[in-house]
Design a protein around this motif. Sequence first.
Motif, PDB file in Angstrom:
ATOM      1  N   MET A  51       0.811  -1.210   0.000  1.00 14.24           N
ATOM      2  CA  MET A  51       0.000   0.000   0.000  1.00 14.24           C
ATOM      3  C   MET A  51       0.845   1.262   0.000  1.00 14.24           C
ATOM      4  O   MET A  51       2.017   1.232   0.401  1.00 14.24           O
ATOM      5  N   ASP A  52       0.241   2.366  -0.429  1.00 16.42           N
ATOM      6  CA  ASP A  52       0.932   3.653  -0.323  1.00 16.42           C
ATOM      7  C   ASP A  52       1.104   4.009   1.154  1.00 16.42           C
ATOM      8  O   ASP A  52       0.587   3.333   2.045  1.00 16.42           O
ATOM      9  N   TRP A  68      -2.068   4.290   3.535  1.00 17.54           N
ATOM     10  CA  TRP A  68      -2.759   3.035   3.831  1.00 17.54           C
ATOM     11  C   TRP A  68      -1.832   2.000   4.438  1.00 17.54           C
ATOM     12  O   TRP A  68      -2.294   1.093   5.135  1.00 17.54           O
ATOM     13  N   ARG A  90       2.096  -3.573 -10.189  1.00 16.10           N
ATOM     14  CA  ARG A  90       0.716  -3.107  -9.982  1.00 16.10           C
ATOM     15  C   ARG A  90       0.487  -2.449  -8.629  1.00 16.10           C
ATOM     16  O   ARG A  90      -0.336  -1.540  -8.514  1.00 16.10           O
ATOM     17  N   TYR A  91       1.153  -2.914  -7.587  1.00 18.03           N
ATOM     18  CA  TYR A  91       0.805  -2.484  -6.243  1.00 18.03           C
ATOM     19  C   TYR A  91       1.198  -1.032  -5.990  1.00 18.03           C
ATOM     20  O   TYR A  91       2.256  -0.568  -6.412  1.00 18.03           O
ATOM     21  N   GLU A  92       0.317  -0.328  -5.246  1.00 15.65           N
ATOM     22  CA  GLU A  92       0.464   1.112  -5.055  1.00 15.65           C
ATOM     23  C   GLU A  92       1.757   1.491  -4.355  1.00 15.65           C
ATOM     24  O   GLU A  92       2.291   2.577  -4.588  1.00 15.65           O
ATOM     25  N   TYR A 115       4.399   2.653  -6.617  1.00 16.25           N
ATOM     26  CA  TYR A 115       4.223   3.936  -7.293  1.00 16.25           C
ATOM     27  C   TYR A 115       5.130   5.000  -6.683  1.00 16.25           C
ATOM     28  O   TYR A 115       5.471   5.992  -7.345  1.00 16.25           O
ATOM     29  N   GLU A 116       5.483   4.816  -5.417  1.00 16.62           N
ATOM     30  CA  GLU A 116       6.319   5.802  -4.721  1.00 16.62           C
ATOM     31  C   GLU A 116       7.813   5.597  -4.975  1.00 16.62           C
ATOM     32  O   GLU A 116       8.630   6.402  -4.530  1.00 16.62           O
ATOM     33  N   LYS A 172       7.428   1.702 -15.994  1.00 22.00           N
ATOM     34  CA  LYS A 172       6.075   1.469 -16.526  1.00 22.00           C
ATOM     35  C   LYS A 172       5.959   1.903 -17.982  1.00 22.00           C
ATOM     36  O   LYS A 172       5.213   1.300 -18.764  1.00 22.00           O
ATOM     37  N   GLN A 193     -14.733   0.146  -5.557  1.00 25.81           N
ATOM     38  CA  GLN A 193     -13.659   1.080  -5.247  1.00 25.81           C
ATOM     39  C   GLN A 193     -13.970   2.407  -5.912  1.00 25.81           C
ATOM     40  O   GLN A 193     -14.958   2.531  -6.638  1.00 25.81           O
ATOM     41  N   ASP A 249      -9.453   7.170  -2.342  1.00 29.09           N
ATOM     42  CA  ASP A 249      -9.026   5.866  -1.839  1.00 29.09           C
ATOM     43  C   ASP A 249     -10.157   5.107  -1.154  1.00 29.09           C
ATOM     44  O   ASP A 249     -10.083   3.886  -0.998  1.00 29.09           O
ATOM     45  N   LYS A 307      -8.274  -3.072  -0.617  1.00 32.21           N
ATOM     46  CA  LYS A 307      -7.583  -2.749   0.641  1.00 32.21           C
ATOM     47  C   LYS A 307      -8.310  -3.287   1.865  1.00 32.21           C
ATOM     48  O   LYS A 307      -7.823  -3.149   2.986  1.00 32.21           O
TER      49      LYS A 307
END
Length: 386
Positions: free
Chosen positions: A55-56, A59, A248-250, A253-254, A262, A342, A347, A366
Amino acid sequence: MNTKYDLIIVGAGALGTFHAYHAMQNGLKVALLEKDKAPISATVRNFGQVVPSGMDTKWQNYGRESLKIYNEIQSTFDISIRNNGSVYLASNNDEVRLIEELHQINKGNDYESVLLTKQQCLEKYEGLKDDYVKAGLFFPQEVTVEPRVMINRLLEYLINNKWLEFYNETKVVSCESKGDKVTVVTAKNKVFEASKVIICCGSEFKTLYPEVFEKSDIEVTKLQMMQTKPQGNYKLNGSILTGLSIRRYEAFYECPSFNEIKKNENPDSLEKKWGVHILFKQATDGSVIIGDSHEYADAANIDDLGFYLNMDIDEFMLAEAKKIFNLPTFEIQNRWFGIYSQCKNHDIFQHTIDNNIHIVTGIGGKGMTGSAGFSKENILKIFNKN
C-alpha cells in the motif's frame, strides 16, 4: 421498537465489522445488520493476504495498525491469523530495482523488510523456478488469514463477549434522520433507532440513496481466482507476490524508478488487458490459491462484467503461475470471482447525510489489510473522540 443504540452498522463484511469492533472498544452500544445469513461478498472472496507492504504510505499506516489488531484478537481467540510473512519475487532487473527502492522507502518508514538473494529465495520457497527469480523482498511481520473463516470467527468472538447485537438476514429498506436520532427500517418491518448509522454495504447504499450513488465515483472490479487440490506434504509459507504484483501495487508507485519502468511495458499485453498479477497463498488444507485478474465497470453498469468466469483469463494465469513455481499439482478444484467496489478518484468513498448517517464503502482491494486500522481512526472521527 428496539432499544436505541449509539450506533447501527449496515453490512457485516470486514469494513463494517471492524467499525463495530472499535465502536464497542470505545464503550458504545452497537447493532450490526447483515442482509445475508453470513457475509458472502468481497470479504470472503479474496486471498486473505494482509500486506501493508503493498500500500501507499497512508494506507500502509492503516495496514500496520491492522496487523496489531489482528494479532491482539488472535492472542485470545483463533480467527485464523498465521504469522508467515510476505515476499515479492523479482523476475528481472527492473523489478529488482523496484524492490531495492521499496526496501529503502520502508527503512524510512521504520517498517521491517529484508532483501533476499536469488539463492535465499530458492532455499526459502520450495518449487520456485531458478529461471524466474532474480531476488526477493520479504516482510516478516505480515500475516495471512482464511477469509471465509476469519469474518465468521470475528463475529463469533464479538457476540460471545456480549459486546455486539448481530442481526443477520436483515435487509435495510429505509434509513432516515430525524433530529438527533436515525430510524432504520428492515424488509421485515423491524424498526431500529440509533444516534448514528454507518452504511458499509455497497448494495444497500445503492438502494437507500440512489441519487448519491449515481453521483459517486464508485466503480466495480471483477477478480478471478482459483484453488488447486491439496498439495500433499508440500509447504508454501506466507503470501507470495510476483513480478506483475511489483508492477501493480500502489507501494511501488512511490519508487523513484516506477514511472520510467512502466513506460517501457507493452500496453497490448494480456496482463494489461485483464489486469493480471500472479499471487500464491497456501490454504490451511494444503491447497494453493492462485490469481488474480481485474476487469472494471462503473458501478451502475455492474452487469457488464457478466456472471461467468472467463476461462481464457484462468488459463493465462495458470500458464504464468507455472513459469514461477513447480507445484506438486496444478489440478484445480475450485474457481470463483469476487466483485469489489472502489473509487476512481479517492481511496475510499465517504459521504455524510444529515450529520448522523455516514456512508463508508468502496475500499476496494484494501479491505482485508486496511479495514481494521482505518475503522479505528474513523470511529474516533465520527464520534468526535480524537
